[in-house]
Write a protein that holds these residues in place. Structure first.
Motif, PDB file in Angstrom:
ATOM      1  N   ALA A 153      75.475  -6.991 -10.005  1.00  0.00           N
ATOM      2  CA  ALA A 153      74.563  -8.151 -10.116  1.00  0.00           C
ATOM      3  C   ALA A 153      73.402  -8.194  -9.290  1.00  0.00           C
ATOM      4  N   ASP A 154      72.324  -8.356  -9.804  1.00  0.00           N
ATOM      5  CA  ASP A 154      71.199  -8.712  -9.026  1.00  0.00           C
ATOM      6  C   ASP A 154      71.283 -10.348  -8.514  1.00  0.00           C
ATOM      7  N   GLU A 155      71.849 -11.080  -9.455  1.00  0.00           N
ATOM      8  CA  GLU A 155      71.905 -12.568  -9.533  1.00  0.00           C
ATOM      9  C   GLU A 155      72.798 -12.886  -7.948  1.00  0.00           C
ATOM     10  N   PRO A 156      72.534 -14.075  -7.507  1.00  0.00           N
ATOM     11  CA  PRO A 156      73.317 -14.611  -6.457  1.00  0.00           C
ATOM     12  C   PRO A 156      74.791 -14.857  -6.643  1.00  0.00           C
TER      13      PRO A 156
ATOM     14  N   SER B 122      67.191 -20.114  -6.499  1.00  0.00           N
ATOM     15  CA  SER B 122      67.864 -18.766  -6.741  1.00  0.00           C
ATOM     16  C   SER B 122      67.078 -17.664  -5.625  1.00  0.00           C
ATOM     17  N   LYS B 123      67.775 -16.950  -4.977  1.00  0.00           N
ATOM     18  CA  LYS B 123      67.178 -16.196  -3.948  1.00  0.00           C
ATOM     19  C   LYS B 123      66.313 -15.058  -4.409  1.00  0.00           C
ATOM     20  N   LYS B 124      66.781 -14.259  -5.307  1.00  0.00           N
ATOM     21  CA  LYS B 124      65.857 -13.266  -5.941  1.00  0.00           C
ATOM     22  C   LYS B 124      64.537 -13.830  -6.684  1.00  0.00           C
ATOM     23  N   MET B 125      64.941 -14.896  -7.373  1.00  0.00           N
ATOM     24  CA  MET B 125      63.955 -15.443  -8.263  1.00  0.00           C
ATOM     25  C   MET B 125      63.026 -16.297  -7.431  1.00  0.00           C
TER      26      MET B 125
END
Lengths: 351, 176
Positions: A153-156, B122-125
């Motif tokens: 996952a790239d999502e948190p 959202s961290k990456k977003m």
């Protein structure tokens, strides 16, 4: 318990039999009544959103159910629903319902489910909720793919909950001879699967039945014994509808389960790749809760427990519950082990 | 007497469960047999060429009879899926242009494909979104085209609404 009215001159045993024989004529009780909104749809899959009654936690819960059955069990009836328990507790809930794959979906593999459906679904849920982190909860085979997703996952993903999730496929105790033949390649069904594109729901049902209980009469005897208890009958019928409500399994997924999990046990060995990405359990940095059921014949704890050795995250918990594969512990709110574990890891709001 | 009869079902249940377990163990023991699974595998493989022949014959007949086969239906379904994926990508692209749409969408369940907006937390977003915002504001300051941008945004919002109306026909849940 709500008992049915029995005429004074009628013996109890006759009354039970009468009620039992009358059950097929009664209308089917409703299921899946917790209010929900569809927030995203792809192919046969739907991402459902269940708003919290009063939002108390910043981290929403994303549910992934098994690929071979409907997620109805998670919302059987008011007062007997995990989803209802979550929303009453103050969690926003997202449920990814994979639907029922058809002939045209025969090429959908586990990789596709993870990247095109789960990952996209989680992204959608995050955007929809405005949350910065998410809890992913997987059940049975849905837990296996949830663990695979969490590993790439790239999502948190803040928390990962694996409920009755098979991880180590070498540990299956029953049907070891079949497993050996499949591993050696002397039993191979890939060509047959390629023709039909999916494994039909009826075959899935009888396959599962073969592993758990080829002769299946005790549930009906339990129903007969309590046929005069209306509440029990309603619950039994809902549960029975779920038990018989299998969905077809996409052919490519079935073949990948055979190749990657049953034959090569790649998730445990750390050699699994999802669309070229290494899906190692040691990649998971979320807090992990793993639950197994003591009397589970379909997924015994030997298939679940080894996950703890391979997880390298700091916060991991394993819990053994005294029930079977499909436990009925959702009656009366959130199960105690979830109530103790999840809220403090879900960023409680300061109300 | 009634009590005894009532216990009959209870005893039947206990007896039935016991026998069921015994029989199930016996059946599973019997069928957990290497030769059995291998012979099932062999017989299913033997049927494969026959089934392929029948399917091919059906495909050929469909040309003359002018009826669609499962393959035709599957091809159409795949085209629909491609279209769905294109709309998804378009929505994602648009969401990076207008992140402030988040609040508006949340308040309108009918436009509930709210995924068009990246999460603010959202961290990456987040990083992607912030960079978009910064970049956007720089451009606006330098060009001084705020009115034009507003018009563009309005047009994009209308487009999203149209897309969502198309996509969510028949999908609403009656429980709400």
């Amino acid at each position: 318990m709500s008992k049915r009215k029995v005429p004074k001159n009628q013996p109890k045993s006759i009354s039970k039999w009468k009620h039992f024989s009358d059950i097929p004529n009664q209308p089917m009780p409703e299921m899946g009544l917790t209010p929900k909104i569809s927030v995203w749809k792809k192919n046969k899959s739907t991402l459902w959103y269940y708003p919290a009654v009063k939002k108390r936690y910043n981290v929403p819960v994303f549910l992934i159910y098994s690929l071979i059955n409907t997620p109805l069990i998670l919302d059987l009836a008011p007062g007997n629903s995990l989803i209802e328990a979550f929303v009453n507790e103050g969690f926003e809930v997202y449920l990814l319902d994979f639907g029922s794959p058809g002939y045209e979906d025969g090429d959908i593999s586990i990789d596709d489910y993870i990247v095109d459906y789960i990952q996209k679904g989680v992204q959608r849920a995050l955007r929809h909720s405005g949350a910065s982190e998410i809890t992913v909860m997987g059940f049975c085979l849905g837990g296996t793919i949830a663990a695979m997703y969490a590993a790439i996952a790239d999502e948190p993903v803040k928390n990962l909950i694996l409920s009755v999730t098979p991880i180590d496929f070498s540990a299956s105790q029953s049907f070891d001879q079949w497993q050996a033949a499949i591993k050696d390649g002397t039993a191979d069904f890939d060509e047959t699967i390629d023709i039909f594109k999916t494994i039909p729901a009826s075959e899935v049902k009888y396959g599962i039945r073969l592993i758990t209980s080829p002769i299946y009469i005790s549930p009906y005897l339990s129903l007969l014994n309590q046929a005069d208890d209306e509440e029990y009958v309603q619950h039994w019928r809902r549960f029975n509808a779920w038990t018989n409500g299998h969905v077809p399994l996409a052919g490519a997924t079935a073949k990948q389960i055979g190749e990657d999990l049953v034959i090569n046990n790649r998730l445990v060995k750390g050699s699994l790749r999802i669309r070229g990405k290494k899906a190692m359990l040691s990649n998971i940095d979320a807090s992990v809760l793993v639950s197994a059921n003591e009397n589970d014949r379909l997924v015994p704890q030997e298939m679940i427990n080894p996950v703890m050795e391979h997880l390298t995250c700091k916060d991991k918990t394993y819990i053994l519950l005294p029930s079977g594969h499909a436990s009925k512990e959702y009656v009366g709110g959130l199960p105690l082990y979830l109530k103790e574990w999840l809220p403090k890891r879900s960023s409680p709001m300061n109300n | 007497m009634t009590e005894k009869k009532s216990d009959l079902y209870k005893e039947l249940k206990v007896f039935g469960k016991q026998k069921e377990q015994q029989l199930n163990s016996k059946i599973q023991e019997l069928i957990n047999n290497r030769e059995l699974i291998e012979s099932v595998s062999r017989s299913s493989q033997m049927q494969v060429p026959e089934i392929i022949k029948m399917q091919e014959a059906s495909e050929r007949r469909s040309i003359i009879m002018n009826y669609p086969t499962k393959k035709d239906v599957a091809n159409i379904a795949k085209l629909v899926l491609q279209l769905e994926e294109k709309i998804d990508k378009l929505e994602e692209l648009l969401s990076t242009v207008i992140p402030e749409r988040n609040g508006f969408l949340r308040s309108q369940p009918s436009l509930s494909d709210l995924g068009v907006v990246y999460s603010l937390g959202s961290k990456k977003m987040n990083s992607r979104e912030e960079s978009n915002k910064k970049e956007g504001s720089k451009k606006m300051n330098s060009r001084g085209e705020s009115n034009k941008k507003e018009e563009n945004k309005k047009r994009i919002l209308d487009l999203i609404n149209q897309l969502q109306d198309l996509k969510f026909v028949g999908q609403r849940n009656r429980n709400v």
